[in-house]
Design a protein around this motif. Structure first.
Motif, mmCIF file in Angstrom:
data_model
loop_
_atom_site.group_PDB
_atom_site.id
_atom_site.type_symbol
_atom_site.label_atom_id
_atom_site.label_comp_id
_atom_site.label_asym_id
_atom_site.label_seq_id
_atom_site.Cartn_x
_atom_site.Cartn_y
_atom_site.Cartn_z
ATOM 1 N N SER A 110 0.812 -1.216 0.000
ATOM 2 C CA SER A 110 0.000 0.000 0.000
ATOM 3 C C SER A 110 0.844 1.264 0.000
ATOM 4 C CB SER A 110 -0.924 0.008 1.214
ATOM 5 O OG SER A 110 -1.676 -1.165 1.238
ATOM 6 N N THR A 111 2.037 1.206 0.598
ATOM 7 C CA THR A 111 2.900 2.389 0.576
ATOM 8 C C THR A 111 3.453 2.597 -0.830
ATOM 9 O OG1 THR A 111 3.493 1.923 2.860
ATOM 10 C CG2 THR A 111 4.890 3.477 1.671
ATOM 11 N N PHE A 112 3.875 1.489 -1.460
ATOM 12 C CA PHE A 112 4.521 1.650 -2.759
ATOM 13 C C PHE A 112 3.539 1.825 -3.900
ATOM 14 C CE2 PHE A 112 8.107 -0.001 -0.278
ATOM 15 C CZ PHE A 112 8.948 1.078 -0.489
ATOM 16 N N ILE A 113 2.274 1.451 -3.694
ATOM 17 C CA ILE A 113 1.309 1.687 -4.770
ATOM 18 C C ILE A 113 1.128 3.196 -4.960
ATOM 19 C CG2 ILE A 113 -0.894 1.689 -3.502
ATOM 20 C CD1 ILE A 113 -2.002 -0.022 -5.773
ATOM 21 N N GLY A 114 1.249 3.955 -3.865
ATOM 22 C CA GLY A 114 1.159 5.407 -3.981
ATOM 23 C C GLY A 114 2.285 5.950 -4.847
ATOM 24 N N LEU A 115 3.495 5.457 -4.617
ATOM 25 C CA LEU A 115 4.631 5.921 -5.427
ATOM 26 C C LEU A 115 4.553 5.382 -6.850
ATOM 27 C CD1 LEU A 115 7.684 5.791 -3.005
ATOM 28 C CD2 LEU A 115 6.275 7.729 -3.675
ATOM 29 N N PHE A 117 1.904 5.143 -8.660
ATOM 30 C CA PHE A 117 1.055 6.040 -9.445
ATOM 31 C C PHE A 117 1.599 7.461 -9.520
ATOM 32 C CE2 PHE A 117 -2.301 2.828 -8.495
ATOM 33 C CZ PHE A 117 -2.572 2.512 -9.817
ATOM 34 N N PHE A 118 2.167 7.937 -8.413
ATOM 35 C CA PHE A 118 2.489 9.368 -8.347
ATOM 36 C C PHE A 118 3.979 9.679 -8.403
ATOM 37 C CE2 PHE A 118 -1.597 8.742 -6.255
ATOM 38 C CZ PHE A 118 -2.372 9.615 -6.991
ATOM 39 N N VAL A 131 10.168 0.305 -6.981
ATOM 40 C CA VAL A 131 8.878 0.537 -6.324
ATOM 41 C C VAL A 131 7.840 -0.467 -6.835
ATOM 42 C CG1 VAL A 131 6.920 2.155 -6.334
ATOM 43 C CG2 VAL A 131 9.209 2.960 -5.726
ATOM 44 N N GLY B 54 -3.193 11.896 -1.452
ATOM 45 C CA GLY B 54 -3.393 10.900 -2.503
ATOM 46 C C GLY B 54 -2.402 9.743 -2.514
ATOM 47 N N PRO B 55 -1.095 10.041 -2.474
ATOM 48 C CA PRO B 55 -0.145 8.927 -2.553
ATOM 49 C C PRO B 55 -0.004 8.150 -1.245
ATOM 50 C CG PRO B 55 0.841 11.028 -3.231
ATOM 51 C CD PRO B 55 -0.440 11.341 -2.554
ATOM 52 N N HIS B 56 -0.604 8.623 -0.165
ATOM 53 C CA HIS B 56 -0.282 8.052 1.152
ATOM 54 C C HIS B 56 -1.437 7.411 1.901
ATOM 55 C CE1 HIS B 56 3.443 10.131 0.515
ATOM 56 N NE2 HIS B 56 2.841 11.305 0.510
ATOM 57 N N ASP B 58 -3.476 5.103 1.418
ATOM 58 C CA ASP B 58 -3.610 3.649 1.404
ATOM 59 C C ASP B 58 -2.618 3.016 2.377
ATOM 60 O OD1 ASP B 58 -4.446 1.156 0.742
ATOM 61 O OD2 ASP B 58 -3.550 1.133 -1.254
ATOM 62 N N GLY B 59 -1.377 3.481 2.318
ATOM 63 C CA GLY B 59 -0.385 2.993 3.276
ATOM 64 C C GLY B 59 -0.806 3.336 4.702
ATOM 65 N N VAL B 62 -3.230 1.082 6.444
ATOM 66 C CA VAL B 62 -2.720 -0.203 6.916
ATOM 67 C C VAL B 62 -2.412 -0.165 8.417
ATOM 68 C CG1 VAL B 62 -0.978 -1.975 6.536
ATOM 69 C CG2 VAL B 62 -1.861 -0.703 4.619
ATOM 70 N N TYR B 354 10.490 3.026 5.228
ATOM 71 C CA TYR B 354 10.074 3.248 3.839
ATOM 72 C C TYR B 354 8.892 4.187 3.712
ATOM 73 C CZ TYR B 354 7.055 -1.047 4.248
ATOM 74 O OH TYR B 354 6.158 -2.009 4.613
ATOM 75 N N MET B 362 7.441 12.517 -2.120
ATOM 76 C CA MET B 362 6.272 13.301 -2.519
ATOM 77 C C MET B 362 6.215 14.655 -1.808
ATOM 78 S SD MET B 362 5.089 11.231 -4.726
ATOM 79 C CE MET B 362 3.846 12.413 -5.235
ATOM 80 N N TYR B 370 0.180 22.049 -10.316
ATOM 81 C CA TYR B 370 0.497 20.614 -10.341
ATOM 82 C C TYR B 370 -0.721 19.816 -10.829
ATOM 83 C CZ TYR B 370 1.088 15.873 -8.504
ATOM 84 O OH TYR B 370 1.142 14.516 -8.378
ATOM 85 N N ARG B 377 -3.357 12.006 -14.333
ATOM 86 C CA ARG B 377 -2.793 11.059 -13.393
ATOM 87 C C ARG B 377 -3.170 11.371 -11.949
ATOM 88 N NH1 ARG B 377 3.030 11.189 -13.742
ATOM 89 N NH2 ARG B 377 2.693 11.096 -15.974
#
Lengths: 518, 379
Positions: A110-115, A117-118, A131, B54-56, B58-59, B62, B354, B362, B370, B377
């Motif tokens: 889940s952490t790397f899915i963000g990277l 895409f973005f 990634v 957005g990029p974070h 989901d992580g 968890v 990580y 990001m 942006y 995307r």
């Protein structure tokens, strides 16, 4: 006792939510590696089209992944909400792989899915590939841990019942992790996911080729999918056979039911290609057999026997009778936990405790048990044969057809003429649903085939539920069905829309059907 | 292998760490989700707000999944009793969370005002409901909830969903909501500029005031009229986990007893005040990064206060106090606690490592420019 409707509704809710979740999981498992392959080619060759492939197929992967996440939490929650006694009784063993799944796999994925895409413009090409690889490893590790948990439900190794805490407790973590059932299941399940991912890319690429759209993009995607799919389909079948073998060791009941094998046949046993099972009379009304095959698959030998259902029933009958004593001794030792004689007596009988608990479906006290009730419990130990027999055969048939399709796709990829074989492209399109159907049937065989147990031989399903009201279950089941229907409609709508639009949706200016800026 | 009583204590701390980690990480994106419809006045502003997390998200989510999994593994009786007892509350959390993955990923894929506004409210629900319910749940745990076990340890919950929504519990819900809104607002201020930054900074100040008022009120209420629970029998911390072997009584003021026994515990509520006030000041000074971590300390203070006051209780039973679940008797076996101890010790630092890298990649302000450059995307 008296809660059969509650148990049935709880099972239905779990089945609906689990099978729905597994519409999204296999595609995630397969797509992550396909993305790794495409991006690796991009990083090594520097050709932009491979980056576009990674991004476009990644977009479709993302639409699928969102629902995988949404529906995955449901399953974790449900052990607590709807299967409270199960959670207490086996949480000591079952909870650990779930927690480790979170720590080791979900965080990574889940952490790397963000990277994924973005991060394209913010990290180097090699870093981005790393990634993507970590995301793929994360999703596959999560399958590993959940299948270790599930494998333990089928074959509960490395653990022991404790009367003091009234639950199963872990005695050997390594045995739980390296449970042969879990390992075979893991490889079989992830391979099925790889097949699903490959079929997805193959079918949609075929559609572009049939339409004459984005031909170069589609051809390159088709070739990768064909090669990956062929390797995965071989692996599913070979390792499915491995699952068949381990089922033979740990769960003979499931095997006998899948095969509609009522009698113990002289070794090597024949394989029932077609049968009309009659469970009431313990026989097949009609059967068409291939000699030897079952014995070879189930025992890898020519001389070991595979027990038939009637033999298993008689073994189970003895264990149920023994189990009555085990339950009685459990009551006594819990009343006097310090009495060493009672303790020793219980420890000697406790292997059959689970079979004694099967009777709790019909009676509260063991002195109420009659021969008729024992007979009913013996009947319960054999899952319903007909649905298992046919689900299994349909799954296997689909598996071989998928293998054939990928074989042809790979063959014509090598010859370079696949794009002109319209029959091949059309078959690929028609076969799109096949891996999903096979996956769902596989889970049906695995879980329905384990009944009447949640933990084979240890904890009966009817004891595992939470003490909720039937009305709560009706309401929550309706809620899940409502939410899931809407979500599926939205997901399929987006998936079809972006699949139709194709790589033009990236807005790069290099493809047909370019997207307007939004 | 560490001894059993030590591992039981460590697991109380670890679950605390996971809950605080969840509140700091997932809490800030839930706070952002809650503020989304109010601080974003047009589509572009809303996309800016969404893309800060957005990029974070989901992580971050968890942390929640892992905290639940860790409770399953370390405190199976709590998992069984709380999740089934709070059936509708848990389903409300779950169904609210449904809106997040699809809200984030699907919202901007279609350029239609109604479609996007629907998902914006979905993200609001997914951000606002879970913290509220968690606060309400803590409020109920502090009062004790009605459940008992039969001789086979089958849990029976005898309360109703509506009884959970009592005034004290709702006040705790306000504490929790305000806390995560403050935290999310500070994060948003840190990652944006211009008008959104201004509005987020202002929102964080209001949330901070609500948090401290509600936290103080809940503390006074707790001290004045919420009875706590006390174990009256001798506890053997090394004994096998069986909640039915002790005796427990309800007693006025018992939740303050731990502060007499260990005066250092007062640092926890103090941290809540100091952290929140410092955060508010730092936002005013434009030091949003430092403010974010002070707000994180406030979260540690608030959650720590609840946990520290109740220790060793986790889930007291109001209808059958003997059945109350504690740190000593609702835990897994010695071996399982040990295996999970090592798993956590190995993986948690890696996760933090990580995750930090992902945030560093990001880092920087999310701007309207942006969004325009990455319209295909970005979320």
């Amino acid at each position: 006792m008296g809660n059969e409707l509650l148990v049935d509704l709880s099972r239905l809710q779990f089945a609906v939510t689990a099978m729905y979740h597994f519409l999204f999981v296999p595609l995630t498992l397969g797509m992550t590696w396909l993305l790794v392959i495409m991006e690796s080619v991009y990083v090594t060759t520097g050709k932009t089209i491979y980056r576009d492939m990674t991004q476009f197929w990644g977009k479709l992967f993302g639409i699928n992944f969102a629902l995988g996440v949404t529906t995955g939490i449901t399953l974790e929650f449900q052990f607590g909400t709807n299967w409270a006694y199960y959670s207490h009784y086996v949480g000591d063993i079952f909870g650990a792989p779930l927690a480790i799944e979170g720590l080791m796999a979900f965080f990574l994925e889940s952490t790397f899915i963000g990277l994924f895409f973005f991060g394209w413009e913010r990290i180097s090409r090699k870093q981005h590939l790393l990634v993507t690889i970590l995301m793929a490893i994360g999703s596959n590790l999560s399958a590993l841990w959940i299948l270790i948990a599930n494998g333990w439900m089928q074959n509960p190794v490395g653990s022991e019942f404790s009367y003091e805490t009234m639950r199963m407790e872990m005695t050997n973590f390594t045995a739980v992790v390296f449970n042969p059932d879990a390992q075979a299941k893991f490889v079989h399940t992830v391979s099925a996911g790889y097949v699903t991912g490959a079929m997805f890319v193959l079918a949609i690429s075929s559609w572009y080729l049939l339409q004459g759209k984005n031909v170069e993009f589609a051809k390159k995607s088709f070739r990768i999918a064909a090669a990956f799919g062929l390797a995965s389909a071989c692996s599913v079948i070979v390792l499915g056979d491995e699952s068949g073998y381990t089922v033979g060791e740990a769960q003979q009941t499931k095997l006998a039911a899948i095969e509609a094998m009522w009698e113990t046949e002289p070794a090597p046993a024949p394989f029932n290609l077609i049968a009309v099972p009659n469970q009431a009379e313990l026989k097949n009304d009609y059967q068409l057999q291939i000699p030897w095959v079952m014995g070879l698959i189930g025992t890898r030998s020519l001389d070991k026997q595979i027990p038939g259902i009637k033999e298993i029933r008689e073994k189970n009958r003895k264990r149920i009778v023994n189990g009555i004593e085990a339950v009685n001794l459990l009551d006594q030792v819990r009343a006097k936990p310090t009495d060493p004689t009672l303790k020793a007596a219980f420890e000697a009988k406790k292997a059959d405790l689970g079979f004694g608990l099967l009777l709790r479906k019909y009676v509260t006290r063991m002195d109420q048990v009659t021969p008729a009730i024992i007979e009913q419990a013996v009947n319960d130990t054999i899952p319903r044969v007909t649905p298992l027999f046919w689900s299994f055969r349909l799954m296997v048939a689909l598996g071989f057809l998928i293998l054939l399709l990928f074989g042809l796709a790979a063959w014509y990829s090598i010859k370079g003429s696949f794009a002109e074989k319209r029959w091949l492209l059309r078959s690929a399109l028609w076969f799109l649903p096949a891996p999903w159907i096979a996956c769902e049937l596989g889970w049906l065989v695995a879980e329905y085939g384990r009944q009447p147990w949640t933990i084979y031989g240890v904890l009966p399903t009817h004891l595992s539920v939470s003490t909720l009201t039937v009305n709560s279950l009706y309401a929550s089941l309706a809620g899940f069905i409502g939410f899931y229907t809407v979500l599926l409609v939205v997901e399929v709508y987006l998936m079809v829309r972006f699949a139709r639009q194709g790589p033009g949706s990236l807005g790069t200016g290099r493809y047909q059907d370019e997207a307007a800026h939004a | 292998m560490l001894d059993y009583p030590t591992l039981k204590l460590i697991w109380w701390l670890f679950i605390g760490v996971l809950l605080v980690g969840f509140a700091i990480m997932d809490g800030h994106d839930m706070g952002v989700g809650t503020l989304l419809p109010f601080l974003g006045r047009n589509d572009e502003e809303r996309r800016v707000i969404i893309n800060t997390v957005g990029p974070h998200w989901d992580g971050n989510q968890v942390w929640f999944i892992t905290a639940a999994g860790a409770i399953f593994a370390a405190w199976p009786l709590i998992y069984a009793t709380a999740f089934s007892g709070f059936y509708w509350a848990m389903l409300a959390v779950l169904w609210a969370l449904f809106f997040r993955p699809v809200g984030f990923d699907y919202r901007s894929k279609i350029n239609n005002a109604r479609w996007r506004s629907t998902w914006d409210w979905g993200l609001f629900i997914g951000g606002a409901i879970p913290p509220l319910i968690f606060g309400v749940a803590f409020g109920n745990l502090l009062q004790g909830v009605p459940f008992h076990f039969d001789q086979y340890l089958i849990p029976y919950y005898t309360g109703s969903f509506w009884a959970l929504l009592n005034p004290f519990a709702l006040l705790c819900g306000v504490v929790s909501s305000a806390m995560l809104i403050m935290h999310g607002a500070i994060y948003l201020a840190h990652r944006t500029e211009g008008a959104i930054h201004q509005r987020a900074a202002k929102a964080s100040g209001i949330a901070c005031a609500v948090l401290l008022t509600a936290f103080s009120a809940a503390g006074i209420w707790l001290a004045m009229s919420i009875p706590g629970y006390v174990i009256t029998s001798i506890i053997d911390p090394a004994a096998a986990a069986n909640p039915l072997t002790k005796t427990v009584i309800k007693s006025a003021g018992a939740w303050l007893a731990n502060y007499d026994k260990a005066p250092m515990l007062i640092a926890l509520p103090a941290l809540a005040y100091v952290g929140a006030l410092l955060a508010a000041v730092l936002v005013k000074l434009g030091r949003t990064f430092a403010a974010f971590w002070c707000s994180g300390l406030a979260i540690l203070g608030v959650i720590g206060t609840a946990g520290g006051s109740m220790f060793p209780f986790l889930m007291p039973s109001s209808s059958d106090p003997i059945a109350s679940l504690t740190v000593w008797d609702s835990v897994s076996s010695h071996l399982t606690l040990n295996v999970m101890f090592w798993a956590t010790l190995i993986f948690l630092p890696l996760i933090i490592l990580y995750t930090s890298w992902a945030y560093r990649v990001m880092a920087g302000k999310v701007t309207a420019a942006y969004i325009r450059e990455n319209s295909h995307r970005a979320y």
